[in-house]
Design a protein around this motif. Structure first.
Motif, PDB file in Angstrom:
ATOM      1  N   TYR C 454       0.828  -1.205   0.000  1.00 25.85           N
ATOM      2  CA  TYR C 454       0.000   0.000   0.000  1.00 25.85           C
ATOM      3  C   TYR C 454       0.864   1.257   0.000  1.00 25.85           C
ATOM      4  O   TYR C 454       0.596   2.244  -0.669  1.00 25.85           O
ATOM      5  N   LEU C 455       1.928   1.222   0.789  1.00 27.26           N
ATOM      6  CA  LEU C 455       2.832   2.378   0.853  1.00 27.26           C
ATOM      7  C   LEU C 455       3.492   2.637  -0.486  1.00 27.26           C
ATOM      8  O   LEU C 455       3.742   3.775  -0.872  1.00 27.26           O
ATOM      9  N   SER C 456       3.847   1.546  -1.153  1.00 27.54           N
ATOM     10  CA  SER C 456       4.456   1.663  -2.470  1.00 27.54           C
ATOM     11  C   SER C 456       5.620   2.669  -2.465  1.00 27.54           C
ATOM     12  O   SER C 456       5.658   3.617  -3.247  1.00 27.54           O
ATOM     13  N   SER C 457       6.552   2.432  -1.573  1.00 26.57           N
ATOM     14  CA  SER C 457       7.651   3.383  -1.375  1.00 26.57           C
ATOM     15  C   SER C 457       8.502   3.544  -2.624  1.00 26.57           C
ATOM     16  O   SER C 457       8.741   2.601  -3.360  1.00 26.57           O
ATOM     17  N   VAL C 458       8.967   4.756  -2.801  1.00 25.97           N
ATOM     18  CA  VAL C 458       9.872   5.059  -3.909  1.00 25.97           C
ATOM     19  C   VAL C 458      11.146   5.660  -3.347  1.00 25.97           C
ATOM     20  O   VAL C 458      11.109   6.498  -2.442  1.00 25.97           O
ATOM     21  N   VAL C 459      12.263   5.242  -3.910  1.00 25.93           N
ATOM     22  CA  VAL C 459      13.569   5.709  -3.465  1.00 25.93           C
ATOM     23  C   VAL C 459      14.332   6.213  -4.679  1.00 25.93           C
ATOM     24  O   VAL C 459      14.165   5.692  -5.776  1.00 25.93           O
ATOM     25  N   GLY C 460      15.140   7.233  -4.501  1.00 27.83           N
ATOM     26  CA  GLY C 460      15.960   7.706  -5.603  1.00 27.83           C
ATOM     27  C   GLY C 460      17.426   7.698  -5.240  1.00 27.83           C
ATOM     28  O   GLY C 460      17.805   7.841  -4.084  1.00 27.83           O
ATOM     29  N   VAL C 461      18.268   7.469  -6.262  1.00 27.34           N
ATOM     30  CA  VAL C 461      19.701   7.667  -6.094  1.00 27.34           C
ATOM     31  C   VAL C 461      20.158   8.522  -7.273  1.00 27.34           C
ATOM     32  O   VAL C 461      19.824   8.239  -8.419  1.00 27.34           O
ATOM     33  N   ARG C 468      29.643  12.590  -7.452  1.00 26.87           N
ATOM     34  CA  ARG C 468      29.248  11.900  -6.233  1.00 26.87           C
ATOM     35  C   ARG C 468      27.844  11.341  -6.400  1.00 26.87           C
ATOM     36  O   ARG C 468      27.153  11.632  -7.367  1.00 26.87           O
ATOM     37  N   VAL C 469      27.460  10.557  -5.433  1.00 27.35           N
ATOM     38  CA  VAL C 469      26.160   9.917  -5.480  1.00 27.35           C
ATOM     39  C   VAL C 469      25.347  10.400  -4.289  1.00 27.35           C
ATOM     40  O   VAL C 469      25.865  10.508  -3.187  1.00 27.35           O
ATOM     41  N   ARG C 470      24.096  10.710  -4.531  1.00 28.90           N
ATOM     42  CA  ARG C 470      23.257  11.199  -3.434  1.00 28.90           C
ATOM     43  C   ARG C 470      22.007  10.334  -3.304  1.00 28.90           C
ATOM     44  O   ARG C 470      21.329  10.067  -4.297  1.00 28.90           O
ATOM     45  N   VAL C 471      21.753   9.906  -2.090  1.00 30.90           N
ATOM     46  CA  VAL C 471      20.567   9.087  -1.821  1.00 30.90           C
ATOM     47  C   VAL C 471      19.386  10.024  -1.555  1.00 30.90           C
ATOM     48  O   VAL C 471      19.514  11.007  -0.811  1.00 30.90           O
ATOM     49  N   LEU C 472      18.255   9.714  -2.176  1.00 34.45           N
ATOM     50  CA  LEU C 472      17.069  10.564  -2.030  1.00 34.45           C
ATOM     51  C   LEU C 472      15.952   9.738  -1.411  1.00 34.45           C
ATOM     52  O   LEU C 472      15.361   8.877  -2.078  1.00 34.45           O
ATOM     53  N   VAL C 473      15.683   9.980  -0.156  1.00 33.27           N
ATOM     54  CA  VAL C 473      14.612   9.260   0.534  1.00 33.27           C
ATOM     55  C   VAL C 473      13.905  10.227   1.459  1.00 33.27           C
ATOM     56  O   VAL C 473      14.497  11.219   1.893  1.00 33.27           O
ATOM     57  N   SER C 474      12.662   9.902   1.771  1.00 34.17           N
ATOM     58  CA  SER C 474      11.974  10.698   2.787  1.00 34.17           C
ATOM     59  C   SER C 474      12.195  10.096   4.167  1.00 34.17           C
ATOM     60  O   SER C 474      11.677  10.606   5.157  1.00 34.17           O
ATOM     61  N   SER C 475      12.948   9.021   4.205  1.00 34.37           N
ATOM     62  CA  SER C 475      13.276   8.395   5.492  1.00 34.37           C
ATOM     63  C   SER C 475      14.209   9.314   6.256  1.00 34.37           C
ATOM     64  O   SER C 475      15.168   9.844   5.696  1.00 34.37           O
ATOM     65  N   THR C 476      13.922   9.505   7.518  1.00 29.78           N
ATOM     66  CA  THR C 476      14.626  10.524   8.296  1.00 29.78           C
ATOM     67  C   THR C 476      15.620   9.922   9.268  1.00 29.78           C
ATOM     68  O   THR C 476      15.471   8.794   9.723  1.00 29.78           O
ATOM     69  N   GLU C 477      16.632  10.698   9.558  1.00 29.56           N
ATOM     70  CA  GLU C 477      17.602  10.363  10.596  1.00 29.56           C
ATOM     71  C   GLU C 477      17.123  11.001  11.886  1.00 29.56           C
ATOM     72  O   GLU C 477      16.793  12.197  11.890  1.00 29.56           O
ATOM     73  N   PHE C 478      17.024  10.248  12.956  1.00 28.21           N
ATOM     74  CA  PHE C 478      16.800  10.883  14.252  1.00 28.21           C
ATOM     75  C   PHE C 478      17.606  10.160  15.329  1.00 28.21           C
ATOM     76  O   PHE C 478      17.177  10.044  16.472  1.00 28.21           O
TER      77      PHE C 478
END
Lengths: 162, 461, 755
Positions: C454-461, C468-478
């Motif tokens: 249902y979440l159907s998560s999408v990730v970008g690199v 350089r390479v950059r990771v693109l996620v809405s996942s957060t660091e806390f």
């Protein structure tokens, strides 16, 4: 509502530099550091002197800056996390915090490093009990403390800044 | 942060005279603030009613700790750190030093003051039970001069003090009469550190020939003010210590207190814990009695010269050993310890020097030629923490010892138990600055401490 | 050509240097020009109709921005699962501290007085303060029957088991509310501009949850709402859903005033007004054979959701699925419900229902042990799930997990047998009683059942101009290591040095929606997508001819730079694809609940001091199977941190309620462990891999929350010989239990039709 007091001029040394601020005498040292002096490394976690996130050194003593009215810092030497860049103990601690996982979310870390620097100044060779007691005024919700102890012990073993 | 600093005034008079003058001019206007560990919490919570505060945190007159012959005077502005680090307080008023070490964390201890603890008058305050049992007196100061009051009369009710509106506490005086007492203190908090106490007890008593003398028991957090358990104390006075007395005392104590239910704990819990703490105290007292009698009984019965010989390693002065042997029989350890101090203080410098000569240099394993095997063994035990010092410290100690000997003409004497090499080095450097008179007295004091430790070890077998 | 492996090493924390030097910027460290400060006027009654709002004297009200429910441009609710929670109360309040109106002013210090000066009159309505009161339904405060959600799990034939049983063991277990107590309180800054739209920055776990909530609240399209996460000082679930509320408040003030607005809670407000762990009550009735084998049983599980639905259905779901523990249940019925009370809504907190139901299960196993006269160790051995068996949702355990061996190892590491004997003899003569207790458990990582689909998560690199390479996620660091682990994964997948990989600040205009940072899914699920997207990036380069199939890192960088120069910044996206063999029946609550379970055995040694009745934990062993340890220092840090919170859950952290409101909202009075309260904690990992997780990893963030409380309370029972079934277990409670000679009578209400 009436404003009772007037602002006053406070001269103090912050991180080795003389600074002068205009503030109400009851403003908290914490707020003066963060807002007037832009030194946001010192954090507010509770405002009650329980969590230690606001720890700074004042005339060599570790204190909770949320409990110090700025007037009482008149003429004092204050050191915050930003002022420890050149301190060899602090650098060793920062390095070992990175190696041993002493910082997770990082919000308690400045205060914790201050407390650890203070501990190592008083007890360069602390036992585990000394470390626990020395850091007991700094709350951490993320790490469960163990890796912080290990980081402090490692920095001490490396014979920091004698 | 729920207060507006703009609505408050804080002034910082430069000295005590200026402070009391200000209070005298407008007695109901100014609220004194020292370390702020109570008042600033109220300020942040928006509950600090006073709008005008007078800072007394840096008045030099309030920050001294002075030892007189009969009492130690602790300035009301001394912080918990000042108090817990002070050698004489640690030695003679260990319960106060302990209380100071468990009030908040290090940062709180660096700011909170004894005067503040007293005036804030929380029944849960950590240092107050100790002050009660030590029979503290307060020196109060105002423009009208100074007056002394017994601390036990200072609180008249919950947060009610017999302190005039224009008065400050200048100092707390503790009588130096508790050598030979057994002390017991325990704080029961919500966690191991940074905890408000749920029950806090300080107790003292002397054991003489199996009977309890001058029992003093004080408790915090179980009444609107800290209290002495006068009924329980009366019950214990001059009674022999036995299990039925312990049980009765425990029950009496529980009946004497009036704990409440509050946000931290329950009345019934607090009551039960009071009873348990009294039991624990009396068992400690009893343990003191039980543990010591074997070695002491034997020594009491030895012929004079053997008794002298046996006790000599504890001190090294023959005059001391002779005097101690002559004062037998002793009933218990505490009387031995008390006699040792008394004897030591009455000796002359020659005898002191004889004792000093028994010690090896600190940080070295060579024993002085006149020392006995036993004292050598004790020396190395006492110096064990120092022995763990790194090479740099050891070298510095060696050099320091040499310097000391050149300056004062004798070995540097220090009670090394529990001290690390670097601590000893710091103290040595500090004492090198002393003049001769001060230094010999300091050395004598250290020897006195060493003798106490050795006597305990000896009596415990 | 690959570099040395970086996955599996303790790569340094990506944002670590800023954190240890005090340079990391949290929301309260940030100010915008012209910024106002905001504050919230909250209900002082647990329930009632708002009769009148008066703006009191002594305040220059014209200086203040004032926002009420009427100012909501869109819909006055915080969009989450159902839309029952108002952003601002409109006529009716349903819990203490419910937000009613908002104030903003340029002077931060002017606000507390102004908040106090707003007086609100209510026609009070009767509050519902306990689960039992809610169940009685004499006062209906939500829906038709105060019930937010129910689940029913049924497996096997229950009717027969009671007759076959040698023992029927009953127990009731309760857990209290727990405050997340992140050291950084909630805070947000919002700024609105008619052209750009609404932007919020703040302390948060799930940028896209806030994004969705603000769209509905402010009636703005997707492209006109931007959410940016600032460095977040701890969260633990407490910043999963709640930030939508505070963001909404800041947004409303910003929209009304035309100025940026910052709202930061002080500790007292944060403690009393925001979410806490759901209190729970679990009742077990179990049919047991004389060799200790569970034949079947009934579990009745109820959680207290507070006044609004928020996430209670999902917490309940996880609690329900974990209710049976790591055991084989030939037959079981679990009836679970979440009920409404007049408290501020309870919400996500690490573990999310599992610590509650697993506390009950593990306490109950010790109760079963006593009933059948077996040791806690033996009774668990008889019942452990084995490979090939099914869970209570009939999910087959496909991996070669051997809980018996894990238990053996944990017992050895903790010297369990020696200690148990030693304590038994020592305890006779002392006023301090020692005990040792175990908990064996599992934790399913990722969203339940069809949740991930249902979440159907999408990730970008992304490849950058510098190569350089950059990771693109809405996942957060806390604090849990998102930045570090995802960069490790990308660097591993691409064979690049860890230093060449960075991760973008979560900003909804910059990163795709990789799903919320919850449910221990980030390393496992999102990480796998990162690896996928990284490989996709590589394929883009190899396909376009600038990069050979076998290449060095330097060649990769050069190719990347060339590609960007030619085509501009480029990215590769990867979307979650549900594995074909994961099947979940939402209606019957049956099937593959989780793509992976982590397994654990925890052992606690305690001393109970009978002078003060307090408990100290003296030693703690934590053994867990986690698929793959991606970063040893971070993984160990997660386990230890979770255990410390579990110790708090068990022994210290009590919320004192009065009339639905928390009374001890200060750090002085809500007790979390200090450095002087945690024991030495020894952590051991085992790795069976995980086909559905990045580099074989399973999620571990929440696992350590499940074990400590039951292990500790089991140890206390071992020490004292008295069962305690309710946490938090304070010295006062232990005193009461010892002082009253009769034990609690367990009274399980059986549904009709079951003997």
């Amino acid at each position: 509502m009436t404003k009772t007091g007037a602002q006053c001029q406070i001269s103090l040394t912050v991180n080795g530099e003389p600074r002068t601020v205009r503030a109400y005498p009851m403003e908290r040292l914490l707020d003066v550091l963060r807002q007037q002096l832009g030194l946001t490394g010192t954090k507010e976690g509770c405002g009650e002197g329980e969590c230690g996130a606001c720890s700074v050194m004042m005339d060599g003593a570790l204190v909770d800056s949320c409990l110090v009215p700025i007037l009482q810092a008149q003429g004092a030497k204050v050191v915050t996390i930003e002022g420890l860049d050149q301190d060899s103990r602090a650098r060793a601690l920062q390095q070992s915090f990175l190696e041993y996982g002493g910082a997770q979310c990082g919000i308690c870390t400045p205060g914790m490093i201050l407390a650890a620097v203070h501990l190592l100044r008083e007890k360069p060779e602390p036992g585990m009990d000394d470390i626990r007691q020395g850091l007991a005024g700094n709350l951490c919700r993320c790490t469960g403390y163990v890796q912080i102890f290990e980081a402090v012990a490692a920095a001490a073993r490396r014979g920091v800044g004698r | 942060m729920r207060s507006d600093p703009a609505e408050y005034d804080l002034v910082a008079p430069a000295n005590l005279q200026a402070a009391v003058s200000l209070l005298a001019n407008e007695p109901d206007r100014w609220l004194p603030i020292a370390g702020g560990t109570d008042l600033m919490v109220q300020f942040a919570a928006g509950t600090l009613r006073a709008r005008n505060l007078i800072s007394i945190s840096r008045l030099p007159e309030l920050r001294r700790i002075e030892a007189f012959a009969e009492e130690i005077e602790i300035g009301a502005g001394c912080t918990y750190s000042d108090i817990r680090k002070h050698e004489s307080v640690q030695r003679e008023f260990p319960m106060l030093a302990k209380a100071a070490s468990w009030t908040g964390g290090i940062a709180n201890q660096n700011r909170g003051t004894l005067g503040g603890n007293i005036v804030n008058a929380s029944p849960a305050a950590d240092s107050l039970p100790a002050l009660l049992v030590y029979g503290a007196e307060l020196i109060l100061v105002s423009v009208r001069g100074e007056r002394r009051v017994l601390y036990s009369t200072f609180h008249t009710g919950y947060k009610k003090l017999t302190l005039a509106a224009d008065e400050l506490i200048r100092a707390v005086c503790l009588p130096r009469r508790f050598t030979g007492y057994v002390s017991y203190t325990r704080k029961v908090g919500t966690r191991n550190a940074q905890a408000v106490s749920k029950v806090c007890m300080a107790a003292l008593a002397r054991l003489e020939i199996g009977a309890i003398h001058d029992a003093r028991i004080a408790l915090g957090s179980v009444a609107p003010t800290p209290i002495r358990l006068t009924e329980t104390e009366r019950l214990l006075d001059r009674k022999p210590l036995d299990p039925s007395l312990v049980r009765l005392a425990s029950r009496t104590a529980v009946a004497e207190v009036q704990p409440i239910d509050d946000i931290r704990s329950t009345a019934r819990y607090r009551g039960a814990v009071v009873g348990n703490l009294v039991t624990e105290f009396l068992e400690k007292l009893g343990g003191t009695q039980r543990m010591r009698s074997v070695a002491l009984d034997r020594w009491n019965g030895l012929p004079m010269d053997e008794a002298e010989k046996e006790i000599l390693p504890c001190c090294g002065s023959r005059a001391w050993a002779r005097s101690m042997a002559a004062r037998r029989p002793f009933s218990d350890e505490n009387s031995v310890l008390a006699a040792s101090d008394e004897t030591w203080r009455s000796l002359g410098e020659q005898d002191w020097m004889e004792a000093f000569a028994h010690h090896p240099r600190i940080g070295e394993s060579l024993a002085a030629p006149s020392a006995t095997a036993r004292s050598a063994a004790w020396s190395s035990q006492e110096q064990s923490d120092a022995a763990a010092a790194g090479d740099a410290v050891k070298i510095a100690l060696r050099e320091g010892n040499g310097e000391y000997e050149r300056r004062f003409g004798r070995t540097f004497i220090i009670c090394a138990t529990g001290k690390s090499g670097s601590e000893i080095l710091q103290i040595l450097r500090h004492r090198l600055q002393n003049d001769d008179r001060t230094e010999i007295r300091e050395a004598a004091e250290q020897q006195r401490q060493i003798s106490q430790i050795r006597l305990r070890k000896w009596l415990q077998g | 050509m690959k570099d040395d492996r970086i996955v599996g090493l303790s790569a340094p924390r990506k944002e670590g240097r800023d954190k240890v030097t005090g340079r990391a910027r949290y929301i309260d460290d940030i100010s915008l020009p012209g910024m106002l400060y905001g504050a919230t006027v909250r209900s002082r009654v647990p329930r009632g109709k708002i009769k009148k709002i008066t703006f009191g004297p002594g305040i220059h009200w014209s200086e203040f921005v004032i926002v009420t429910a009427k100012d909501v441009p869109g819909e006055n609710y915080i969009a989450l699962i159902e839309n029952d929670q108002p952003c601002l109360a409109d006529g009716l309040v349903n819990h203490p501290e419910e937000p009613i109106l908002l104030l903003a002013h340029a002077d931060r210090h002017a606000l507390p007085k102004a908040v106090e000066a707003v007086s609100i009159e209510y026609d009070p309505l009767p509050p519902v303060l306990t689960i039992e009161q809610s169940e009685r339904q004499t006062e209906i405060i939500w829906g038709a029957d105060n019930v937010f959600k129910t689940y029913l799990i049924q497996k096997g034939d229950l009717v027969g088991v009671w007759e076959k049983a040698d023992y029927i063991v009953e127990g009731e277990y309760t857990t209290g509310a727990q405050e997340q107590l992140y050291i950084e309180t909630n805070g947000m800054i919002a700024s609105f501009d008619a052209n750009v739209g609404l932007t919020v920055w703040g302390s948060l776990q799930c940028p896209y949850y806030i994004h969705k909530a603000l769209m509905a609240l402010c009636n703005l399209p997707e492209t006109k709402v931007r959410v940016v996460q600032t460095e977040t000082g701890g969260a633990f679930g407490g910043k999963e859903e709640y930030p939508s509320m505070i963001a909404a408040h800041a947004a409303l003030l910003a929209i009304k005033s035309g100025r940026p607005v910052k709202i930061v809670y002080d500790r007292a407000e944060d403690m009393v007004a925001t979410t806490k762990r759901h209190p729970s009550r679990t009742r077990h009735r179990t049919a047991v054979r004389k060799d200790g084998k569970i034949l079947g049983g009934e579990i009745e599980l109820t959680i207290d959701g507070g006044a609004y639905l928020t996430l209670s259905p999902v917490v309940l779901s996880r609690a329900t699925i974990h209710a049976g523990g790591p055991y084989d249940w030939p037959a079981i019925r679990v009836r679970a419900k979440a009920v409404a009370t007049s408290a501020p809504p309870h919400g996500a907190f690490r573990g999310f229902g599992a610590p509650q139901s697993l506390f009950a299960m593990e306490r109950h196993m010790d109760r079963i042990a006593r009933a059948v006269n077996l040791s806690p160790v033996e009774v668990r051995r008889v019942n452990f799930l084995k490979s090939g068996q099914t869970t209570i949702t009939e999910q087959t355990i496909n991996e070669p997990i051997d809980l018996n061996s894990m238990l053996d190892r944990a017992l050895e590491y903790s010297s369990y047998r020696e200690k148990k004997q030693h304590f038994a003899s020592e305890n006779e003569s002392r006023t301090t009683k020692k005990g040792i207790g175990i908990a064996t458990f599992l934790h399913g990582a990722g969203f339940t059942g069809s949740g991930e689909r249902y979440l159907s998560s999408v990730v970008g690199v992304e490849g950058t101009a510098e190569g350089r390479v950059r990771v693109l996620v809405s996942s957060t660091e806390f604090g849990q290591g998102t930045n570090t682990v995802l960069c490790q994964i990308a660097s591993e997948a691409l064979g690049l040095p860890y230093e060449d990989v960075e991760i973008a600040q979560p900003d909804t205009t910059e990163v795709p929606n990789s799903g919320p940072t919850v449910a221990s899914r980030t390393a496992m699920v999102v990480g796998k997508l990162v690896a996928s997207a990284a490989r996709g990036l590589e394929q883009t380069l190899t396909a376009s001819g600038v990069l050979g199939a076998i290449h060095t890192p330097e060649e990769f960088r050069a190719a990347c730079r060339a590609h960007v120069a030619a085509h501009g910044q480029f990215r590769s996206l990867a979307r979650y694809d549900q594995p074909a063999n994961i099947f979940w029946d939402d209606k019957n609550y049956r099937g593959e609940a989780y793509s992976a379970f982590a397994w654990a055995v925890y052992v606690a040694v305690v001393t109970v001091d009978l002078t003060t009745y307090s408990v100290s934990v003296d030693d703690f062993v934590a053994l867990q199977e986690v698929g793959r340890v991606l970063n040893p220092v971070l993984a160990r840090g997660q386990i230890i941190g979770g255990i410390a919170q579990g110790i708090g859950f068990a022994l210290y952290e009590k919320v004192e309620w009065r009339n639905g409101r928390m009374q001890n909202g200060q750090m002085t009075n809500y007790i979390m462990p200090t450095s002087a309260d945690v024991p030495p904690i020894r952590v051991f990992f085992e790795e069976l891999g995980n086909a559905h997780g990045a580099y074989g990893a399973k999620g571990i963030g929440e696992l350590p929350m499940d074990g400590p409380a039951p292990a500790i309370v089991n140890a206390i029972e071992d020490a004292l010989g008295i069962p305690m079934d309710s946490i938090p277990l304070l010295p006062e409670d232990i005193f009461d239990a010892l002082a009253s000679p009769s034990k609690r009578v367990i009274d399980a209400h059986l549904p009709a039709g079951v003997r």
